[in-house]
Design a protein around this motif. Structure first.
Motif, PDB file in Angstrom:
ATOM      1  N   PRO A  21     -16.971  31.959 -68.192  1.00 14.22           N
ATOM      2  CA  PRO A  21     -16.847  30.175 -67.146  1.00 14.22           C
ATOM      3  C   PRO A  21     -18.303  29.968 -66.040  1.00 14.22           C
ATOM      4  N   ASP A  22     -17.938  29.121 -65.701  1.00 14.29           N
ATOM      5  CA  ASP A  22     -19.223  29.333 -64.665  1.00 14.29           C
ATOM      6  C   ASP A  22     -18.366  29.837 -63.310  1.00 14.29           C
ATOM      7  N   TRP A  23     -18.761  31.032 -63.066  1.00 14.44           N
ATOM      8  CA  TRP A  23     -18.007  30.879 -61.554  1.00 14.44           C
ATOM      9  C   TRP A  23     -17.896  30.332 -60.775  1.00 14.44           C
ATOM     10  N   ALA A  24     -18.981  29.452 -59.766  1.00 16.86           N
ATOM     11  CA  ALA A  24     -19.919  29.173 -58.837  1.00 16.86           C
ATOM     12  C   ALA A  24     -18.897  28.030 -59.122  1.00 16.86           C
ATOM     13  N   THR A  25     -18.323  27.109 -60.442  1.00 12.50           N
ATOM     14  CA  THR A  25     -17.909  25.529 -60.065  1.00 12.50           C
ATOM     15  C   THR A  25     -16.365  25.735 -60.106  1.00 12.50           C
ATOM     16  N   VAL A  26     -15.782  26.845 -60.659  1.00 14.65           N
ATOM     17  CA  VAL A  26     -14.855  26.960 -60.581  1.00 14.65           C
ATOM     18  C   VAL A  26     -14.802  27.596 -58.932  1.00 14.65           C
ATOM     19  N   GLN A  27     -15.134  28.448 -57.972  1.00 16.45           N
ATOM     20  CA  GLN A  27     -14.793  27.941 -56.740  1.00 16.45           C
ATOM     21  C   GLN A  27     -15.169  27.257 -56.147  1.00 16.45           C
ATOM     22  N   ALA A  28     -15.671  26.249 -56.503  1.00 18.40           N
ATOM     23  CA  ALA A  28     -16.596  25.208 -55.973  1.00 18.40           C
ATOM     24  C   ALA A  28     -14.957  23.931 -56.301  1.00 18.40           C
ATOM     25  N   SER A  29     -14.627  24.349 -57.192  1.00 13.25           N
ATOM     26  CA  SER A  29     -13.262  23.446 -57.517  1.00 13.25           C
ATOM     27  C   SER A  29     -12.078  22.864 -56.418  1.00 13.25           C
ATOM     28  N   PRO A  30     -11.972  22.150 -56.472  1.00 10.67           N
ATOM     29  CA  PRO A  30     -10.726  21.009 -55.089  1.00 10.67           C
ATOM     30  C   PRO A  30      -9.087  22.065 -55.465  1.00 10.67           C
ATOM     31  N   GLU A  31      -9.506  22.820 -55.986  1.00 14.51           N
ATOM     32  CA  GLU A  31      -7.870  23.042 -56.983  1.00 14.51           C
ATOM     33  C   GLU A  31      -8.369  24.863 -56.185  1.00 14.51           C
ATOM     34  N   PHE A  32      -9.131  25.110 -56.690  1.00 15.86           N
ATOM     35  CA  PHE A  32      -9.314  27.062 -56.245  1.00 15.86           C
ATOM     36  C   PHE A  32     -10.518  27.209 -54.956  1.00 15.86           C
ATOM     37  N   GLN A  33     -10.447  25.336 -54.163  1.00 16.75           N
ATOM     38  CA  GLN A  33     -10.694  25.815 -52.563  1.00 16.75           C
ATOM     39  C   GLN A  33      -8.715  25.878 -51.549  1.00 16.75           C
ATOM     40  N   GLN A  34      -8.372  24.515 -52.290  1.00 13.44           N
ATOM     41  CA  GLN A  34      -7.367  24.580 -51.703  1.00 13.44           C
ATOM     42  C   GLN A  34      -6.060  25.831 -52.321  1.00 13.44           C
ATOM     43  N   LEU A  35      -6.022  26.550 -53.576  1.00  8.28           N
ATOM     44  CA  LEU A  35      -5.549  27.816 -53.251  1.00  8.28           C
ATOM     45  C   LEU A  35      -5.874  28.957 -52.249  1.00  8.28           C
ATOM     46  N   ARG A  36      -7.529  28.727 -52.740  1.00 11.00           N
ATOM     47  CA  ARG A  36      -8.111  30.010 -51.153  1.00 11.00           C
ATOM     48  C   ARG A  36      -7.270  29.587 -49.639  1.00 11.00           C
ATOM     49  N   SER A  37      -7.270  27.779 -49.699  1.00  9.09           N
ATOM     50  CA  SER A  37      -7.629  27.925 -48.242  1.00  9.09           C
ATOM     51  C   SER A  37      -5.277  27.832 -48.270  1.00  9.09           C
ATOM     52  N   ARG A  38      -4.645  27.986 -48.858  1.00  8.56           N
ATOM     53  CA  ARG A  38      -2.886  27.704 -48.817  1.00  8.56           C
ATOM     54  C   ARG A  38      -3.562  29.365 -48.493  1.00  8.56           C
ATOM     55  N   LEU A  39      -4.067  30.862 -49.038  1.00 10.63           N
ATOM     56  CA  LEU A  39      -3.792  32.168 -49.051  1.00 10.63           C
ATOM     57  C   LEU A  39      -4.503  32.546 -47.252  1.00 10.63           C
ATOM     58  N   ARG A  40      -5.393  32.381 -47.243  1.00 11.17           N
ATOM     59  CA  ARG A  40      -5.771  32.082 -45.678  1.00 11.17           C
ATOM     60  C   ARG A  40      -5.429  32.019 -44.160  1.00 11.17           C
ATOM     61  N   LYS A  41      -4.881  30.537 -45.164  1.00 10.07           N
ATOM     62  CA  LYS A  41      -3.354  29.765 -43.638  1.00 10.07           C
ATOM     63  C   LYS A  41      -1.851  30.487 -43.611  1.00 10.07           C
ATOM     64  N   PHE A  42      -1.990  31.563 -45.359  1.00 10.00           N
ATOM     65  CA  PHE A  42      -0.581  32.338 -44.620  1.00 10.00           C
ATOM     66  C   PHE A  42      -0.526  34.033 -44.622  1.00 10.00           C
ATOM     67  N   VAL A  43      -2.173  34.028 -44.803  1.00 13.18           N
ATOM     68  CA  VAL A  43      -2.268  35.951 -45.178  1.00 13.18           C
ATOM     69  C   VAL A  43      -3.243  35.396 -43.074  1.00 13.18           C
ATOM     70  N   PHE A  44      -4.443  34.881 -42.797  1.00  6.66           N
ATOM     71  CA  PHE A  44      -4.415  36.093 -41.893  1.00  6.66           C
ATOM     72  C   PHE A  44      -3.889  35.484 -40.972  1.00  6.66           C
ATOM     73  N   PRO A  45      -2.922  34.868 -40.427  1.00  7.18           N
ATOM     74  CA  PRO A  45      -2.032  34.721 -38.767  1.00  7.18           C
ATOM     75  C   PRO A  45      -0.623  35.684 -38.775  1.00  7.18           C
ATOM     76  N   LEU A  46      -0.475  36.437 -40.301  1.00 13.54           N
ATOM     77  CA  LEU A  46       0.384  37.186 -40.341  1.00 13.54           C
ATOM     78  C   LEU A  46      -0.457  38.616 -39.741  1.00 13.54           C
ATOM     79  N   THR A  47      -1.725  38.633 -40.314  1.00 15.43           N
ATOM     80  CA  THR A  47      -2.595  40.138 -40.132  1.00 15.43           C
ATOM     81  C   THR A  47      -2.580  40.494 -38.813  1.00 15.43           C
TER      82      THR A  47
END
Length: 121
Positions: A21-47
């Motif tokens: 897989p082209d990991w740069a393309t995967v990482q730039a995809s909107p689905e991955f960005q949304q997943l990463r954003s969702r994780l950060r919005k939960f984990v960072f405030p809780l931490t």
């Protein structure tokens, strides 16, 4: 070649992708960005909240020993209760994260993985 060695396979098993897989393309995809954003919005405030709670415990133990020494029941004092609540909060946060990830994070991660692998389960 010994009897326990076998030659390398001539190609990938049927049904599997041959290209990486082209990991740069995967990482730039909107689905991955949304997943990463969702994780950060939960984990960072809780931490941050947990670290603030832990820092409060350390600061009270250091700068308010008379408060932490207040006896509540028998030999159980405020400091002991705060210390035990650190363990309780750690397990509670872990349980909360696991349930949250099962509901909000894992399905999206599975969909992205299946898209990358070209499989559907």
């Amino acid at each position: 070649m010994s009897t326990t060695e076998s030659p390398p396979p001539s190609g990938p098993p049927s049904g599997e992708r041959t290209e990486a897989p082209d990991w740069a393309t995967v990482q730039a995809s909107p689905e991955f960005q949304q997943l990463r954003s969702r994780l950060r919005k939960f984990v960072f405030p809780l931490t941050g909240a947990f670290l603030a709670w832990y820092l409060l415990y350390v600061l009270l133990a250091s700068y308010a020993p008379s408060f932490m020494a207040i006896k509540l029941v028998g030999n159980i004092n405020v400091g002991l209760v705060f210390g035990l609540l650190q363990f309780v909060s750690t397990f509670a946060i872990t349980t909360w994260y696991v349930k949250w990830a099962d509901k909000h994070f894992d399905p999206a991660a599975t969909a992205i993985r299946e898209q990358i692998e070209g499989t559907k389960r």
